[in-house]
Design an enzyme around this catalytic site. Structure first.
Site, short mmCIF file in Angstrom:
data_model
loop_
_atom_site.label_atom_id
_atom_site.label_comp_id
_atom_site.label_asym_id
_atom_site.label_seq_id
_atom_site.Cartn_x
_atom_site.Cartn_y
_atom_site.Cartn_z
N LYS A 257 -29.39 36.69 -75.71
CA LYS A 257 -29.55 36.13 -74.38
C LYS A 257 -30.99 36.31 -73.91
O LYS A 257 -31.64 37.31 -74.24
CB LYS A 257 -28.59 36.78 -73.38
CG LYS A 257 -27.12 36.62 -73.71
CD LYS A 257 -26.68 35.17 -73.64
CE LYS A 257 -25.21 35.01 -73.92
NZ LYS A 257 -24.80 33.57 -73.96
N ASP B 138 -23.93 33.03 -82.55
CA ASP B 138 -25.36 33.22 -82.83
C ASP B 138 -25.58 33.94 -84.15
O ASP B 138 -26.37 33.50 -84.99
CB ASP B 138 -26.02 34.02 -81.70
CG ASP B 138 -26.14 33.23 -80.42
OD1 ASP B 138 -25.93 32.00 -80.46
OD2 ASP B 138 -26.42 33.84 -79.37
N ASP C 171 -24.78 38.31 -79.83
CA ASP C 171 -25.11 37.21 -78.94
C ASP C 171 -26.49 37.48 -78.34
O ASP C 171 -26.69 38.50 -77.67
CB ASP C 171 -24.05 37.09 -77.85
CG ASP C 171 -24.01 35.70 -77.23
OD1 ASP C 171 -24.39 34.74 -77.92
OD2 ASP C 171 -23.60 35.58 -76.06
#
Length: 339
Positions: free
Chosen positions: A260, A245, A258
């Site tokens: 989420k 990412d 990352d």
């Protein structure tokens, strides 16, 4: 003592029983009763034994506790006191290591000792390498195919519960929307980092990702010097790939980040399930990928919420990354064994 003397008299010599129980003898020796505690029976003095050499003062408490009660009066405290008295204080020692702890058979270091590291340039634009479709498995696929029976059980139970509430078609629509929202959220973040306009979320306030962007607003202020965005990575030695990412500095430390999304709060790292293994796998891949002229030692998992609640950032220091790297290697080995 009287009882013992009484028994000794019984067995001293033949005929003693007859003499002992004669009425004149009993009245003479025991005026009140034969078993009276006030009676006194004289016997020959016993020969000395080794017990007389024992330090009576030292062990008087122990002897008293044994002889004073018909039933045990010991407690955990008295047992410890007696053990200390007899054997001394317990020695200090470390607890034995847990048996059965698995270690990777083909261990590869998280960092690449042979990789040349160039000084980080804050002026460079984020790199973005496209994902090449090869025969190498992806990190996501490896983790999905090596779920534990417990993880599979909970996922299946959640799926069945959602199908009962929404129906088959409703559940499919629900999962599609979740996937779409995740894509839009990542695209919005990429636009913010490339344009360097944190206020860009105001333009999409009515979009489906407005809540997610509002959720991560306080985290974006701690991110700087973005090095990679939605960029492919592959581990040249272990032969797996993935799509990272973001790689940027979080509070001054270079991290694989990352993003989420979640409908439920996840305030602790363990609430993110296999996400730490995914981050560790990406870190190892970057460090062994020749396309990147830097190495990463830390990770960051940011859980954003649709309702705009402040996101939970979970920072992973080098030690924690190494811990999850070993777990990732075990999952990779399991995948290779199955395939």
């Amino acid at each position: 003592l009287v009882r013992m003397q009484f028994l000794q008299m019984l067995f001293r010599k033949a005929g003693s029983l007859e003499t002992l129980f004669q009425t004149p003898f009993c009245q003479k020796q025991f005026p009140h009763t034969c078993l009276s505690t006030s009676a006194c029976v004289y016997t020959k003095k016993k020969k000395g034994n080794s017990y007389e050499q024992v330090d009576q003062e030292k062990y008087k408490n122990l002897v008293h506790s044994v002889t004073s009660y018909k039933t045990s009066a010991q407690t955990p405290e008295t047992i410890r006191e007696e053990d200390n008295l007899l054997y001394g204080p317990p020695g200090k020692h470390r607890a034995p290591a847990k048996a059965g702890t698995k270690t990777p058979k083909n261990w590869v270091p998280l960092m690449n000792p042979s990789k040349r590291i160039l000084p980080l340039s804050s002026a460079s634009k984020p790199v973005k390498f496209g994902l090449q479709r090869t025969g190498m498995p992806s990190v996501t696929r490896i983790l999905q195919q090596t779920l534990s029976p417990q993880q599979i059980f909970y996922l299946e139970r959640w799926k069945q519960k959602m199908i009962e509430e929404l129906g088959e078609e409703g559940f499919e629509e629900y999962t599609k929307n979740l996937f779409l929202q995740g894509e839009l959220f990542h695209s919005a973040l990429e636009s913010i980092f490339l344009s360097e306009e944190p206020a860009a979320q105001e333009e999409g306030k009515d979009d489906v990702v407005a809540g997610y962007l509002s959720s991560v607003e306080h985290v974006l202020g701690d991110i700087s010097e973005v090095k990679a965005l939605e960029s492919a990575v592959h581990h040249e030695t272990l032969q797996y790939l993935g799509l990272v990412d973001c790689v940027a500095k979080y509070r001054g430390r270079l991290c694989v980040i990352d993003w989420k999304t979640s409908e439920k709060p996840k305030p602790f790292l363990q609430n993110t399930y296999d996400n730490p293994l995914q981050v560790a796998a990406y870190i190892g891949a970057i460090n062994h990928d020749a396309n990147y002229d830097f190495q990463v030692r830390c990770g960051l998992i940011v859980v954003a919420y649709k309702n705009g609640s402040p996101a939970h950032p979970h920072f992973m220091d080098p030690d924690l990354c190494s811990h999850y790297w070993d777990k990732w290697l075990l999952r990779l080995e399991e995948y290779l064994d199955k395939n």
